[in-house]
Enzyme design. Structure first.
Site, mmCIF file in Angstrom:
data_model
loop_
_atom_site.group_PDB
_atom_site.id
_atom_site.type_symbol
_atom_site.label_atom_id
_atom_site.label_comp_id
_atom_site.label_asym_id
_atom_site.label_seq_id
_atom_site.Cartn_x
_atom_site.Cartn_y
_atom_site.Cartn_z
ATOM 1 N N CYS A 164 0.853 -1.366 0.110
ATOM 2 C CA CYS A 164 -0.097 0.004 -0.113
ATOM 3 C C CYS A 164 0.985 1.122 0.005
ATOM 4 O O CYS A 164 0.339 2.378 -0.280
ATOM 5 C CB CYS A 164 -0.841 -0.082 1.317
ATOM 6 S SG CYS A 164 -2.306 -1.385 1.063
ATOM 7 N N HIS A 209 -9.009 4.012 -1.449
ATOM 8 C CA HIS A 209 -7.676 3.784 -1.601
ATOM 9 C C HIS A 209 -7.178 2.882 -2.569
ATOM 10 O O HIS A 209 -7.249 1.455 -2.415
ATOM 11 C CB HIS A 209 -7.452 2.721 0.061
ATOM 12 C CG HIS A 209 -6.235 2.033 0.237
ATOM 13 N ND1 HIS A 209 -5.223 2.648 -0.358
ATOM 14 C CD2 HIS A 209 -5.934 0.922 0.803
ATOM 15 C CE1 HIS A 209 -4.143 2.040 -0.049
ATOM 16 N NE2 HIS A 209 -4.443 0.895 0.838
ATOM 17 N N CYS A 262 0.214 1.988 6.687
ATOM 18 C CA CYS A 262 0.619 0.702 6.954
ATOM 19 C C CYS A 262 0.665 0.046 5.678
ATOM 20 O O CYS A 262 0.161 0.368 4.716
ATOM 21 C CB CYS A 262 -0.298 -0.004 7.770
ATOM 22 S SG CYS A 262 -2.162 0.169 7.203
#
Length: 385
Positions: free
Chosen positions: A89, A341, A371
């Site tokens: 990510c 996201h 994260c």
């Protein structure tokens, strides 16, 4: 000491799953922000020395070095190369780090960092299945590794499981998460209605604003959802949204600023990345932030604004508990729970918002962290000029 300056940063609106950007080829999404970046800065595109893009699940239309494909799809000079990276990510935040490091080292003067992801077209973990099943291999990157099993046993390596571990360790209830999620939507809707994202977003066709925020969501509606893991606290309402989008920024050296007549808007004050427990997976922003503050000599109170990716509500809530940060400085325009996201693009998307919000509020320091799979977290501190 050399400086790495942020000259411009743009993003597409974030499309929701099966929304207005779902059918757009990832190369065209990336090309869209790259063209806007070149137009806004007025640079000679052939002077760009590299294009560093983040992207996950690089199969099908996202395969074959999507950074290079995006640049060429934008009609930009063939002599400019591109490279695609995967730090899960945090991929495009890492793209910023690599681009900035090229400038800070003195080996490059103009570098583009960005990211792209079409999750509607290529669902998360689709690449893993596509790569392993035809070969008759056990699905998943960890299964079958003797070294991994000796160290971590047969514990699930799963983001939902990790989020549940965080909620349990830091005493975060489902109600805490739902209240946080509602606040994310409320802040995002306010930001949209006040036009806070207008300067940073480049509309794509009919998609002019972020599609994710839900104006009709309530705590009562959230309370009716089933947990993802039976007996757990994590629901879809407290998780980041599946999304599509792209973002890009231009980083420049002092020499490039002079030669190309550019106006720096911020400088890279600090960049680092740290890791911790890959099973809990999502709590690395806590030690990573502590490390960054120690390295810079700053305190959390010196930071004017924070963007921490809302992968799941417990990620941010645990980070707030550990850092003592003022919640009114954190994700002030909402986060991924409301805005989405788009994996490989999120890092630069968040930094784009951080830059523009620092300018809107006359803040000085902005900190970004997120994260990442494998129990990792990038931290970037930028200073508005």
């Amino acid at each position: 000491m050399p400086e790495a300056y942020i000259v411009e940063a743009v993003r597409t609106p974030v499309g929701r799953r099966r929304g207005g950007l779902a059918a757009v080829h990832p190369a065209d999404l990336g090309a869209h922000v790259l063209k806007a970046l070149v137009e806004r800065t007025g640079i000679d595109a052939s002077a760009v020395e590299d294009v560093v893009f983040g992207c996950l699940d690089t199969v099908g239309p996202q395969a074959a070095d999507i950074a290079r494909t995006c640049w060429l799809a934008a009609g930009l000079p063939e002599e400019v190369p591109g490279v695609t990276i995967d730090r899960q990510c945090g991929s495009s935040q890492q793209a910023v780090h690599f681009a900035a490091q090229g400038v800070l080292s003195g080996t490059q003067d103009l570098v583009v960092a960005g990211g792209v992801q079409n999750m509607s077209m290529i669902p998360i973990a689709f690449a893993s299945r596509q790569a392993t099943e035809p070969l008759g291999l056990t699905e998943g990157p960890y299964a079958g590794s003797e070294g991994w099993r000796a160290r971590y046993g047969d514990q699930p390596v799963n983001q939902f499981y990790g989020a549940e571990l965080i909620a349990k360790k830091w005493g975060i209830t489902r109600r805490d998460q739902e209240e946080f999620a509602l606040r994310s939507h409320e802040r995002a809707i306010r930001a949209i209605d006040e036009g806070r994202f207008a300067r940073e977003t480049v509309p794509y066709g009919d998609v002019a604003v972020d599609e994710g925020p839900r104006r009709d969501t309530t705590l009562e509606k959230m309370a009716g959802l089933k947990p993802v893991i039976e007996g757990g606290t994590i629901t879809a309402a407290c998780s980041s949204q599946v999304s599509d989008g792209a973002a890009a920024m231009l980083l420049a050296s002092e020499q490039a600023v002079r030669e190309h007549g550019l106006t720096p808007r911020a400088r890279i004050h600090h960049l680092s990345v740290r890791g911790e427990d890959p099973i809990r997976m999502l709590s690395a922003p806590i030690p990573a932030t502590a490390y960054a503050l120690k390295k810079t000599g700053l305190t959390i109170d010196d930071i004017d604004l924070v963007e921490i990716n809302e992968a799941f509500a417990p990620v941010v809530l645990a980070w707030l508990k550990e850092t003592g940060a003022d919640p009114d400085k954190v994700n002030v325009n909402g986060g991924a729970i409301a805005l989405g996201h788009p994996l490989g693009a999120t890092g630069v998307k968040l930094m784009t918002t951080l830059l523009h919000e620092l300018e809107r509020t006359n803040g000085r320091f902005g900190l970004q962290t997120m994260c990442e799979g494998g129990g990792q977290a990038n931290v970037t501190i930028i200073e508005r000029l």
